[in-house]
Design a protein around this motif. Structure first.
Motif, PDB file in Angstrom:
ATOM      1  N   MET A 249       0.829  -1.208   0.000  1.00 61.06           N
ATOM      2  CA  MET A 249       0.000   0.000   0.000  1.00 61.06           C
ATOM      3  C   MET A 249       0.861   1.254   0.000  1.00 61.06           C
ATOM      4  O   MET A 249       0.484   2.280  -0.569  1.00 61.06           O
ATOM      5  CB  MET A 249      -0.939  -0.015   1.214  1.00 61.06           C
ATOM      6  CG  MET A 249      -2.049  -1.041   1.108  1.00 61.06           C
ATOM      7  SD  MET A 249      -3.295  -0.875   2.393  1.00 61.06           S
ATOM      8  CE  MET A 249      -2.355  -1.370   3.820  1.00 61.06           C
ATOM      9  N   LEU A 250       2.047   1.159   0.640  1.00 57.72           N
ATOM     10  CA  LEU A 250       2.944   2.309   0.688  1.00 57.72           C
ATOM     11  C   LEU A 250       3.410   2.686  -0.713  1.00 57.72           C
ATOM     12  O   LEU A 250       3.428   3.861  -1.082  1.00 57.72           O
ATOM     13  CB  LEU A 250       4.140   1.972   1.573  1.00 57.72           C
ATOM     14  CG  LEU A 250       5.171   3.071   1.786  1.00 57.72           C
ATOM     15  CD1 LEU A 250       4.572   4.217   2.572  1.00 57.72           C
ATOM     16  CD2 LEU A 250       6.392   2.503   2.499  1.00 57.72           C
ATOM     17  N   VAL A 251       3.772   1.670  -1.513  1.00 60.18           N
ATOM     18  CA  VAL A 251       4.237   1.941  -2.880  1.00 60.18           C
ATOM     19  C   VAL A 251       3.120   2.587  -3.697  1.00 60.18           C
ATOM     20  O   VAL A 251       3.351   3.508  -4.483  1.00 60.18           O
ATOM     21  CB  VAL A 251       4.713   0.633  -3.538  1.00 60.18           C
ATOM     22  CG1 VAL A 251       5.015   0.853  -5.013  1.00 60.18           C
ATOM     23  CG2 VAL A 251       5.947   0.106  -2.828  1.00 60.18           C
ATOM     24  N   GLY A 252       1.888   2.087  -3.509  1.00 58.53           N
ATOM     25  CA  GLY A 252       0.779   2.638  -4.278  1.00 58.53           C
ATOM     26  C   GLY A 252       0.269   3.965  -3.759  1.00 58.53           C
ATOM     27  O   GLY A 252      -0.328   4.740  -4.508  1.00 58.53           O
ATOM     28  N   GLY A 253       0.513   4.253  -2.480  1.00 55.31           N
ATOM     29  CA  GLY A 253      -0.061   5.455  -1.895  1.00 55.31           C
ATOM     30  C   GLY A 253       0.940   6.514  -1.499  1.00 55.31           C
ATOM     31  O   GLY A 253       0.661   7.377  -0.668  1.00 55.31           O
ATOM     32  N   ILE A 254       2.125   6.469  -2.106  1.00 52.31           N
ATOM     33  CA  ILE A 254       3.179   7.398  -1.720  1.00 52.31           C
ATOM     34  C   ILE A 254       3.087   8.701  -2.518  1.00 52.31           C
ATOM     35  O   ILE A 254       4.005   9.518  -2.504  1.00 52.31           O
ATOM     36  CB  ILE A 254       4.548   6.716  -1.932  1.00 52.31           C
ATOM     37  CG1 ILE A 254       5.615   7.257  -1.009  1.00 52.31           C
ATOM     38  CG2 ILE A 254       4.971   6.766  -3.375  1.00 52.31           C
ATOM     39  CD1 ILE A 254       6.862   6.421  -0.995  1.00 52.31           C
ATOM     40  N   VAL A 255       1.941   8.893  -3.162  1.00 53.87           N
ATOM     41  CA  VAL A 255       1.758  10.024  -4.075  1.00 53.87           C
ATOM     42  C   VAL A 255       1.984  11.363  -3.369  1.00 53.87           C
ATOM     43  O   VAL A 255       2.680  12.251  -3.884  1.00 53.87           O
ATOM     44  CB  VAL A 255       0.336   9.990  -4.673  1.00 53.87           C
ATOM     45  CG1 VAL A 255       0.095  11.188  -5.563  1.00 53.87           C
ATOM     46  CG2 VAL A 255       0.130   8.696  -5.451  1.00 53.87           C
ATOM     47  N   PRO A 264      10.818  12.101  -8.107  1.00 55.16           N
ATOM     48  CA  PRO A 264      10.314  11.576  -9.396  1.00 55.16           C
ATOM     49  C   PRO A 264      10.059  10.076  -9.351  1.00 55.16           C
ATOM     50  O   PRO A 264      10.631   9.315 -10.130  1.00 55.16           O
ATOM     51  CB  PRO A 264      11.441  11.938 -10.365  1.00 55.16           C
ATOM     52  CG  PRO A 264      12.673  11.901  -9.528  1.00 55.16           C
ATOM     53  CD  PRO A 264      12.267  12.387  -8.159  1.00 55.16           C
ATOM     54  N   GLY A 265       9.160   9.645  -8.470  1.00 57.94           N
ATOM     55  CA  GLY A 265       8.850   8.226  -8.348  1.00 57.94           C
ATOM     56  C   GLY A 265       7.548   7.865  -9.022  1.00 57.94           C
ATOM     57  O   GLY A 265       6.983   8.632  -9.813  1.00 57.94           O
ATOM     58  N   LEU A 266       7.028   6.675  -8.700  1.00 61.25           N
ATOM     59  CA  LEU A 266       5.807   6.190  -9.335  1.00 61.25           C
ATOM     60  C   LEU A 266       4.588   7.032  -8.970  1.00 61.25           C
ATOM     61  O   LEU A 266       3.688   7.222  -9.775  1.00 61.25           O
ATOM     62  CB  LEU A 266       5.563   4.733  -8.932  1.00 61.25           C
ATOM     63  CG  LEU A 266       6.509   3.699  -9.533  1.00 61.25           C
ATOM     64  CD1 LEU A 266       6.146   2.306  -9.040  1.00 61.25           C
ATOM     65  CD2 LEU A 266       6.474   3.747 -11.053  1.00 61.25           C
ATOM     66  N   GLY A 267       4.537   7.508  -7.717  1.00 60.05           N
ATOM     67  CA  GLY A 267       3.416   8.342  -7.295  1.00 60.05           C
ATOM     68  C   GLY A 267       3.367   9.634  -8.078  1.00 60.05           C
ATOM     69  O   GLY A 267       2.309  10.050  -8.577  1.00 60.05           O
TER      70      GLY A 267
END
Length: 314
Positions: A249-255, A264-267
């Protein structure tokens, strides 16, 4: 073990089909036209129609879905409308900043929570340990964006100790990367440590009254030895489960963190893709997060057997 891997592979396929299908149709409900977003509001309707035709957006929705699904099965996730490059390549270029923040913050939070909770269990009347217990609840209650802004105000604007934004590769320029990572990592560590401390504390409270610990003490083991050799290995199971689900969830919600600190990451990439209606890129990032979620949960299942050989994964 082979059966577990096969079941997880089956789960991965099912999850990717469900997530990919839902995301394909949901993002098309977002108001706005990708062709119009690329050409701008002053573009002629004929140019917009021509671009939509070249992007394959004029056909029926089910035809677009079948075309996209067929390309994905062949490893082609499409071309990013914004970057004019293959989606997989764009996602790969933005993985490292997100994984750096997620992995480092999770590892730091894990060891901090184990140290704090063990200390609280061994010294329950220590005022500092009791204060940390109350701060855990406070850490859970504070929103990440508020902590981020406060840290920027104090440590970047007032004290000028750390930069308020920016990112450098930790492996190529650590001297520049570490100061830039301090503030975003601090925000993530505060929330995760609070969550892990509360989870581990509940597990420890259920483990401490058990009879086998009295036997260990009768044998002459100190409280520290009882804690490290008997209590923690059993009490860590719920924390490992929490850690796995929290990491995905952290990777998906690190926006929010990446947007505030301009990482400059996925979020950050996903936010830009949504604003420009970059459908292929949104679908690619979403599928990557789904794959990561399944893989992390597989690692969690495998770690059960390492922590306790009696556990059988069924």
């Amino acid at each position: 073990m082979t059966g577990l891997l096969l079941r997880r592979l089956r789960d991965l396929v099912i999850i990717l089909v469900i997530v990919g299908t839902m995301m394909f149709f949901v993002i098309r409900l977002i108001p706005g036209d990708p062709a119009q977003a690329i050409l701008g509001p002053t573009a002629r309707p004929s140019d917009v129609d021509a671009l939509r035709e070249s992007m394959g957006l004029n056909g029926p929705l089910w035809e677009q879905y079948l075309s996209w699904a067929g390309n994905v099965l062949h490893g082609d996730f499409g071309t990013s409308i914004t970057y004019h490059a293959p989606v997989l390549g764009v996602v790969a270029d933005h993985i490292l900043p997100t994984l750096t923040l997620a992995v480092l913050s999770t590892v730091i939070s894990f060891f901090l929570s184990v140290a704090i909770t063990s200390w609280q269990a061994v010294s329950p009347r220590n005022p500092v340990a009791r204060a940390l217990d109350r701060l855990s609840a406070l850490g859970m209650a504070m929103p990440d964006f508020w902590i981020s802004l406060m840290l920027v105000l104090v440590f970047s604007v007032t004290l000028r100790w750390f930069p308020s934004s920016g990112y450098e590769n930790l492996f190529t320029d650590p001297a520049t990367a570490v100061p830039a990572l301090v503030l975003p990592l601090t925000v993530l560590v505060i929330g995760q440590t609070a969550l892990f401390v509360l989870t581990l504390r509940e597990s420890l409270l259920g483990e401490l009254p058990l009879a086998y610990l009295r036997t260990a003490r009768v044998k002459g083991l100190s409280e520290r030895q009882v804690m490290t050799k008997h209590v923690l290995p059993n009490a860590l199971m719920p924390l490992i489960t929490q850690l796995g689900s929290n990491f995905a969830m952290l990777v998906g919600g690190i926006v929010i963190i990446e947007s505030i600190f301009v990482v400059p990451g996925l979020g950050h990439l996903l936010m830009g893709a949504v604003s420009t209606r970059d459908f292929p890129l949104i679908q690619g990032v979403t599928l990557f997060v789904a794959v990561l979620f399944v893989l992390v949960n597989l690692l969690v299942d495998l770690s059960y057997a390492l922590l306790d050989p009696k556990v059988r994964v069924s």
